[in-house]
Write a protein that holds these residues in place. Sequence first.
Motif: not given
Length: 327
Positions: A288-315
Amino acid sequence: MMGGWGDRVMGRIYSGVLPTAPNPHLPTSSIPYPYLSTMQNFNFTITDTNINMLGMPLETGKSNGRPYLEIKDVTKVYPTKNGPSTVLDGVNLNVGEGEFICVIGHSGCGKSTLLNMVSGFNQPTNGQVLLEGKPITKPGPDRMVVFQNYALLPWRTAFENIYLAVNAVYPNKLEAEKSAIVKEHLAMVGLADAMDKKPTQMSGGMRQRVSIARALAIRPKVLILDEPFGALDAITKEELQEELLKIWNENRCTVLMITHDIDEALFLADKLVMMTNGPRAKIGEVMEIPFPRPRDRSRIMEDPQYYKLRNYALDFLFNRYAHDDVG
């Protein structure tokens, strides 16, 4: 008017008469995480309270009530010269109305096969695919597909390509109404001034906009996207992702989208369905992806959760289910 052989074939596909299957068809460094035990049929919910627990078993839960779209114990077996080949083996997935779902996995894991069964181009060997409780047995206008290769008729203009679909689904509407629907959806994707251009006169991004407008013009219950932006350059890809989200926020139809791009999935989706490797592929996890809508790309990419989720999917893709040709 539109009466050629190709037009008639496409019209039959739009109206759900011709169930002909199209041919089915990640790259960053892996980041090690401990193994996470998984269970088929459950969603692994990643929230603010457990985001730092990645690598440990997460709480699971089932959706309440009847799912809007249900993939139930689906197995798909193809005959080959070497005997039966099981592509999907016991796949289960529940999708709520209006959800945006991305499906990711290595080549050969059955992503396109799965979506072809939702679209009605293909049938399960065992199990069922249900929409609003009714089995899907053939293509229909309640499920529209956007392909990576656009699937536009090259001898028709942008207007005519969309009109053909609208006319097939709404043959009894007045000509003025059908034309208005076409123009509205061309404007929606920013192509009001390009309605008279043929596909050869348009860029790849413009052609994909026409394809998306055609799919949305008949108001499907489910929009199925098979790597729609995979062939586009990075800038055009991001522009179309933004446009797709804007349109989806206004219409909120249910979306199933295949992607090989984790960043794309985290920006667009409510949930990321991660497939195990084929043959005999299953759904490994649903993130489940927790970022609220409407989404802003730059704000999401500044969120530490983004990289934890990304790294988890990569793993998941490159460690736990590393493909033979990935290393």
